[in-house]
Design an enzyme around this catalytic site. Sequence first.
Site, short mmCIF file in Angstrom:
data_model
loop_
_atom_site.label_atom_id
_atom_site.label_comp_id
_atom_site.label_asym_id
_atom_site.label_seq_id
_atom_site.Cartn_x
_atom_site.Cartn_y
_atom_site.Cartn_z
N LYS A 37 14.85 88.98 92.64
CA LYS A 37 14.85 89.41 91.23
C LYS A 37 14.77 90.93 91.10
O LYS A 37 15.27 91.49 90.13
CB LYS A 37 13.72 88.71 90.45
CG LYS A 37 13.95 87.20 90.35
CD LYS A 37 13.74 86.61 88.96
CE LYS A 37 14.40 85.24 88.91
NZ LYS A 37 13.97 84.35 87.87
N LYS A 56 23.85 78.26 93.73
CA LYS A 56 23.31 77.21 92.85
C LYS A 56 23.70 77.47 91.39
O LYS A 56 23.90 78.62 90.99
CB LYS A 56 21.78 77.08 93.01
CG LYS A 56 20.98 78.17 92.37
CD LYS A 56 19.52 77.75 92.22
CE LYS A 56 18.81 78.74 91.29
NZ LYS A 56 17.50 78.33 90.88
N LYS A 109 21.23 79.36 85.04
CA LYS A 109 21.39 79.70 83.63
C LYS A 109 21.58 81.20 83.44
O LYS A 109 21.99 81.63 82.38
CB LYS A 109 20.22 79.17 82.78
CG LYS A 109 18.82 79.54 83.24
CD LYS A 109 17.80 78.99 82.25
CE LYS A 109 16.56 78.35 82.78
NZ LYS A 109 15.81 78.87 83.86
#
Length: 332
Positions: free
Chosen positions: A113, A195, A198
Site C-alpha cells: 500500500k 486478484k 475494488k
Amino acid sequence: MENKKVLSMIQPSGLPTLGNYLGALKNWSNVAAEYDCAFAVADLHAITVRQDPQKFKKQIFDMYSLLLALGLKPEKNIIFVQSQVPTHAQLAWILDCYTQFGEMSRMTQFKDKSKAHPENINVGLFAYPALMAADILLYQADYVPVGADQKQHLEITRDIAERFNGLYGDTFTVPEPLIVETGARIMSLQDPTKKMSKSDPNPKGYISIFDGKDIIAKRIKSAVTDSEACVRFAEGKDGVNNLMSIYSCCTGKTNEEIEAEFAGQGYGIFKQAVADAVIEELGPLQDEFARITADRAYVEDCMKQGADTAYRISSRTLAKVMKKVGYYQFKK
Ligand code: ATP
Ligand code: LTN
C-alpha cells in the site's frame, strides 16, 4: 461448554466486488450458523487511505446494510460499525506499545500500500495490524475467517497476544485463522494473474456486488480467455480457470462437471452460462439490500444495538488489560 467465538470485519473502502463476496462474505452466513459471531465494518482501518467524506459515510451505511442483507441476524450475531465502539481505538493504542517497529515493518500489505499511495504513507497505515489485533482480541475470538492476504496480520495478532499473555498472565485468547475454502480466490477479468480488486483503476476487471444484469453480462463477455476454445481447468489457462471458479462458486458444480457440461462448445456459450449464474447469485442479494436500505430507521436501530453490545463485551477485556498494565482504576 461455551460455543467457539468468531470475529471478522470488512473495510467500507469502495464497492464490494464479486471477489469479496465469493471469497469472504458469502462464507460468513455459513460461519454464523455454526459459531457465536461478531461481524463489523472496519471504518477506522479505511481512513489509512484518503476517503471522500460524503462517499465514505454512504459506503459505511451500505456496507453495514449489506451485512444485514447477507442474512446475518442482529439478534443472534453482534453486527457493528468499528468507529461506534471506542474500545477498539483504546486497545489499539495499548497494543501499539507492545508491538515492535521491526516486526511491523515486515508486513507485506504495508509495503504494497505504501507503493500504491506514495503520497500518503501515514502512521496509521503502518500501525494498521495493531488495530486489527485489538478488533480480534477484544472479543476473545477463537477463529477469524480471512482470505490468504490477511494471514500475516493474523500471525502478528497471535504474536502480540502471546507476548502480552507471557508478560501479564492469561489475558487474551490466541486466535486461529479460518481460511475460506480453496477455489474462492477470484481474479481480475482483464488480468487473471491479479486478484479481482475494488481498487482496480480499470472497472472492466471487476464486477461489483451491485452491478445490474447488463453490466454483469458485458463484463463476463469481455473477460480475457485464450485461443484454445476449450473449457477445461489447466495451467496457463488463467482466464478460463477464473471463469470456471466463478461458475463453480455460484452453482456448486465441480471442475469435472463443468468440463463435461461445456464439452465441444465454444467460450460464447460458456460465458453466457457464467453470466447467468452470477446474475442468479447476486439478484436475491441485491433485492434484499434494496429492501433493507429503504428502511434507514431499521438499519440505524441495528447499528445502535450492535454498538451497545459490542461495547459491553469489549469493555470487559479492555478493563482487564488496563488493570494488568497498572492503570489507576476506582474501586467499585
Ligand atoms: P482493496 O482492493 O481496497 O485492497 P480488497 O478488494 O482486496 O480491497 P478487502 O476489504 O481488503 O478487499 O478484503 C475483504 C475480504 O475479501 C478479505 O477477507 C479478502 O481476503 C477477501 N477478498 C478480497 N478480494 C478477493 C478476491 N479477489 N477473491 C477472494 N477473496 C477476496
Ligand atoms: N484488514 C481486514 C479487515 C479487518 C479485519 C479485522 C478482518 C479489520 N479488522 C479483524 C478480520 C478481523 C481487511 O482488509 N480485509
